[in-house]
Design a protein around this motif. Sequence first.
Motif, PDB file in Angstrom:
ATOM      1  N   ALA A   1       0.918  -1.274   0.055  1.00  0.00           N
ATOM      2  CA  ALA A   1       0.052  -0.092   0.078  1.00  0.00           C
ATOM      3  C   ALA A   1       0.810   1.274  -0.046  1.00  0.00           C
ATOM      4  O   ALA A   1       0.398   2.413  -0.586  1.00  0.00           O
ATOM      5  CB  ALA A   1      -0.844  -0.139   1.221  1.00  0.00           C
ATOM      6  N   PHE A   2       2.018   1.231   0.594  1.00  0.00           N
ATOM      7  CA  PHE A   2       2.984   2.332   0.716  1.00  0.00           C
ATOM      8  C   PHE A   2       3.835   2.634  -0.735  1.00  0.00           C
ATOM      9  O   PHE A   2       3.927   3.506  -1.106  1.00  0.00           O
ATOM     10  CB  PHE A   2       3.621   2.424   2.039  1.00  0.00           C
ATOM     11  N   ALA A   3       4.724   1.506  -1.001  1.00  0.00           N
ATOM     12  CA  ALA A   3       5.612   1.363  -1.943  1.00  0.00           C
ATOM     13  C   ALA A   3       5.196   1.834  -3.309  1.00  0.00           C
ATOM     14  O   ALA A   3       5.566   2.645  -4.258  1.00  0.00           O
ATOM     15  CB  ALA A   3       6.486   0.035  -2.000  1.00  0.00           C
ATOM     16  N   PHE A   4       3.645   1.380  -3.424  1.00  0.00           N
ATOM     17  CA  PHE A   4       2.966   1.639  -4.731  1.00  0.00           C
ATOM     18  C   PHE A   4       1.899   2.267  -4.609  1.00  0.00           C
ATOM     19  O   PHE A   4       1.070   2.350  -5.473  1.00  0.00           O
ATOM     20  CB  PHE A   4       2.456   0.108  -5.360  1.00  0.00           C
ATOM     21  N   SER A   5       2.222   3.175  -3.468  1.00  0.00           N
ATOM     22  CA  SER A   5       0.970   4.453  -3.471  1.00  0.00           C
ATOM     23  C   SER A   5       1.019   5.553  -4.259  1.00  0.00           C
ATOM     24  O   SER A   5       1.835   5.741  -5.273  1.00  0.00           O
ATOM     25  CB  SER A   5       1.132   4.981  -2.030  1.00  0.00           C
ATOM     26  N   GLY A   6      -0.117   6.121  -4.184  1.00  0.00           N
ATOM     27  CA  GLY A   6      -0.355   7.341  -5.354  1.00  0.00           C
ATOM     28  C   GLY A   6       0.963   8.178  -5.152  1.00  0.00           C
ATOM     29  O   GLY A   6       1.505   8.743  -6.188  1.00  0.00           O
ATOM     30  N   PHE A   7       1.417   8.743  -4.067  1.00  0.00           N
ATOM     31  CA  PHE A   7       2.483   9.440  -3.852  1.00  0.00           C
ATOM     32  C   PHE A   7       3.703   8.956  -4.447  1.00  0.00           C
ATOM     33  O   PHE A   7       4.438   9.509  -5.134  1.00  0.00           O
ATOM     34  CB  PHE A   7       2.990   9.680  -2.277  1.00  0.00           C
ATOM     35  N   ASN A   8       4.050   7.788  -4.204  1.00  0.00           N
ATOM     36  CA  ASN A   8       5.453   7.158  -4.587  1.00  0.00           C
ATOM     37  C   ASN A   8       5.301   6.958  -6.366  1.00  0.00           C
ATOM     38  O   ASN A   8       6.154   7.336  -6.966  1.00  0.00           O
ATOM     39  CB  ASN A   8       5.816   5.911  -4.097  1.00  0.00           C
ATOM     40  N   LEU A   9       4.221   6.622  -6.680  1.00  0.00           N
ATOM     41  CA  LEU A   9       4.401   6.379  -8.127  1.00  0.00           C
ATOM     42  C   LEU A   9       3.932   7.377  -9.047  1.00  0.00           C
ATOM     43  O   LEU A   9       4.604   7.699 -10.252  1.00  0.00           O
ATOM     44  CB  LEU A   9       3.068   5.460  -8.392  1.00  0.00           C
ATOM     45  N   LEU A  10       3.234   8.502  -8.372  1.00  0.00           N
ATOM     46  CA  LEU A  10       2.926   9.758  -9.092  1.00  0.00           C
ATOM     47  C   LEU A  10       4.454  10.464  -9.180  1.00  0.00           C
ATOM     48  O   LEU A  10       4.725  11.436 -10.141  1.00  0.00           O
ATOM     49  CB  LEU A  10       1.851  10.797  -8.590  1.00  0.00           C
ATOM     50  N   HIS A  11       5.127  10.459  -8.086  1.00  0.00           N
ATOM     51  CA  HIS A  11       6.586  11.229  -7.887  1.00  0.00           C
ATOM     52  C   HIS A  11       7.724  10.265  -8.623  1.00  0.00           C
ATOM     53  O   HIS A  11       8.616  10.703  -8.497  1.00  0.00           O
ATOM     54  CB  HIS A  11       6.908  11.302  -6.413  1.00  0.00           C
ATOM     55  N   PHE A  12       7.169   9.444  -9.338  1.00  0.00           N
ATOM     56  CA  PHE A  12       8.148   8.744 -10.607  1.00  0.00           C
ATOM     57  C   PHE A  12       9.030   9.692 -11.054  1.00  0.00           C
ATOM     58  O   PHE A  12      10.055   9.469 -11.486  1.00  0.00           O
ATOM     59  CB  PHE A  12       7.434   7.513 -11.228  1.00  0.00           C
ATOM     60  N   VAL A  13       8.391  10.837 -11.422  1.00  0.00           N
ATOM     61  CA  VAL A  13       9.150  11.937 -12.279  1.00  0.00           C
ATOM     62  C   VAL A  13      10.325  12.571 -11.362  1.00  0.00           C
ATOM     63  O   VAL A  13      11.023  13.402 -11.836  1.00  0.00           O
ATOM     64  CB  VAL A  13       8.300  12.919 -12.937  1.00  0.00           C
ATOM     65  N   HIS A  14       9.998  12.262 -10.253  1.00  0.00           N
ATOM     66  CA  HIS A  14      11.259  12.819  -9.130  1.00  0.00           C
ATOM     67  C   HIS A  14      11.923  11.665  -8.444  1.00  0.00           C
ATOM     68  O   HIS A  14      11.773  11.311  -7.270  1.00  0.00           O
ATOM     69  CB  HIS A  14      10.434  13.611  -8.073  1.00  0.00           C
ATOM     70  N   PRO A  15      12.933  11.145  -9.214  1.00  0.00           N
ATOM     71  CA  PRO A  15      13.635   9.968  -8.663  1.00  0.00           C
ATOM     72  C   PRO A  15      14.252  10.084  -7.377  1.00  0.00           C
ATOM     73  O   PRO A  15      14.368   9.319  -6.696  1.00  0.00           O
ATOM     74  CB  PRO A  15      14.513   9.697  -9.871  1.00  0.00           C
ATOM     75  N   ASN A  16      14.663  11.432  -7.336  1.00  0.00           N
ATOM     76  CA  ASN A  16      15.395  11.687  -6.182  1.00  0.00           C
ATOM     77  C   ASN A  16      14.560  11.533  -4.866  1.00  0.00           C
ATOM     78  O   ASN A  16      15.124  11.078  -3.724  1.00  0.00           O
ATOM     79  CB  ASN A  16      16.256  13.026  -6.293  1.00  0.00           C
TER      80      ASN A  16
END
Length: 765
Positions: A138-153
């Motif tokens: 639920a956290f690793a593939f959450s909306g925050f982390n997947l949407l922030h794929f464009v901010h890899p750092n």
Amino acid sequence: MQHPTSAPAIERRWLVWLAAAAAALCAAMAIPLVLGRVFVADDLGAFHLPLRAFYSQQLQAGQAFDWLPALFNGFYLTGEGQVGTYHPLHLLLYRFLPLTVAFDLELLLSYPLMLLGCYCLLCRWLGRRDAALVGAVAFAFSGFNLLHFVHPNAVAVVAHWPWFLWALDRALVTRATDAPPDGADRRTVSAWAFAVVSLLLGSEILIGYPQYVWLGSLVAAPYAFVCVWLGLGAAPRWRQLGFLLLSGTAGVLLGGVQLIPSLDALFHSTRQSADAAFAGSGSLHPLNLLQTVAPYLFATRVVGQNTHELGLYFGAVPLLLCVWLLTQRQLWRNHRPWIVAALWVSGIALVLAVGEHGFGPWWHRLPLVGKFRFPCRSIVWIYAAASLLTAIAWQRLTEARAADRRAATGPLWAVSLASVLVAVAGTLVWPQFVSSWPLIATGPFLFVLAALMLASALRGSRLATAALILLMTLDLGAYGLSYAVLTHTDRLDQYSHAQSVPPNSDRPVVAQPTSTPADGLQVGNQILLAGFRRADGYAGLVPARKLDLGDPIALRIAGAGFRAQQGAGGAFGQIDWIAVPDPLPPVRLATRAIVDTAEAPLAAALEPGTVLVVPKPGTPVSTSELLDPPSRTEPLDLTPGNPGTIGELLEQPGRFTLSTHTTGRQLLVVTTSYHDGWQATVDGMPVPVLRVNRDFLGLVVEEGDHRVGLDFRPFSLRFGRILSTLGLGLWCAQLAIAAWLGLRGTAQRVPRANRALATADSSLT
């Protein structure tokens, strides 16, 4: 049919399903890597890929990478931070792998590492492996982390957090499940855990995104304080505080090679003058809370710009599990402290996220922290808290007695009804902002379906429980992967040549169209991939410039060959390239210097053999020096006459070597951005570097033939390397302490074991 009450049986039943779901999401994300494509969505192609292409090229050539000549006529790349130039993983990836593979792996590796870290942390906190994996997915593939794929750092720093909390917990808390029987062993485990804390903190800083290091500390520091205050560990409080101080110092020092250059770049950037309006930009509008039950209501998914920053959707299954848990307080039992902590963290994070829509961006008054923007980024902790609650709810769902599981399901249907009402009301209130009806209806459909499955699972249906796993995986994957992961990929060669470029690349260009508003979107650096250089640029820490490149005179002084002009395609449509007439050469000699002040005519720098010399801060300059032509040529005592000649020029990133021949004392001008880290030598002897023509480099050469060298060796980088070396030594000392405690514990256990054997032998006798 009832669920078994045996925890091991429950774990085994669902662990395989959950592991398969996590593996499926990871495999889906890796599809572009397998196909030889590169991720280019948003900042990935506009910012990260071009900079990493230079970084990879320099590493594989064995050359310095700290100075990037192709941006802003020269740019302190290490100071910018977001390449993470000195992080060991980045050094290995871009040194030994092709750019496409290295770039894709850098982006993808954060997710399985985050998944595993969350799993280990939640296993330690909750004790159930399947519940831990539910929360981890639920956290690793959450909306925050997947949407922030464009901010890899950003994602890479967030991936450190569960491991960091896990190491803190191992260091400060003695739990029944892992406590060794011997006190010396407990001290050994704690010492090793503190060493891991140092390593993780240093790694976070080396990633190069200090805002997320700050956000992580907002939870990690209070957690460490509470653990020490409550005395949850075997060691005395004073010893734990001492180890914490040692670990924090070692971690910060380890990151010194990135931290100090970043501070240097900040103090020389436009962000140094950031005000409250800047700090409050990117605040979370309260209407974005509607996303939690209507994820596809708005055309851009969010209220405001930047979908990846403002996205607030946890998934239908996690949200319903959280609501079910929070409304059934009889199920909290031993998890009450975690639930209360999650609610507190969520509330504080929400207050910080709304920024100017709440109490205002008061944090802009804080040193350094006030330079951060997008307060909405603190919602990452709302996602983390929701994932913890999801894991607890799953554990209670699968192990509770039948009577408890059949607790009221009314809240589930209330959330589903709210989803329907928000979808209908949205189309009536904001018809100009909503998306298509099929997308709008997707949200209510997901919530109704999830409510049905959860209600069936509460009645003991194994099939419905398995379906919840499948639905959660599909829901999170569709929401996150459809935004930037799988929908924006390309082959590197095709992407590099897909940009609108000028006729030749002999000189730097100004790629930001002159018709674009100053506060509008910035044109990315994709043109660098095609071999071009920019006199302007797109970066997080834009260097402060004195020249306005919107001025035709400034364009000539900067040596720009072309400037971009918006064509007929709209604000960001077709680009027309306009040649800049008679730009100054990139390297030249001048025989007349004019002291530059506000009254100095910029056009004077275009006169043959003339240069504007910027006085050092605090140097008094009289107006008469500018108005009286004879006195304007005197500041550097240059010899009048014809400029000399330049030969044998060798340019590398961060290094110039050339030869000069002059008939008198002259000023060498290099159209590379000024930074006080540049050091110059003439025939091996150091000479001062001057700021000339407002933004560029200059130095005095005497009469005759000379060999000139210019090297970028900023103090911040040298000092940062020293700090990192000290941090490495301090970390090795931590390892030595841990090893010594282990040896001491072994030495103490052997006599005790011998005494026990002797006692047993005597008893038998």
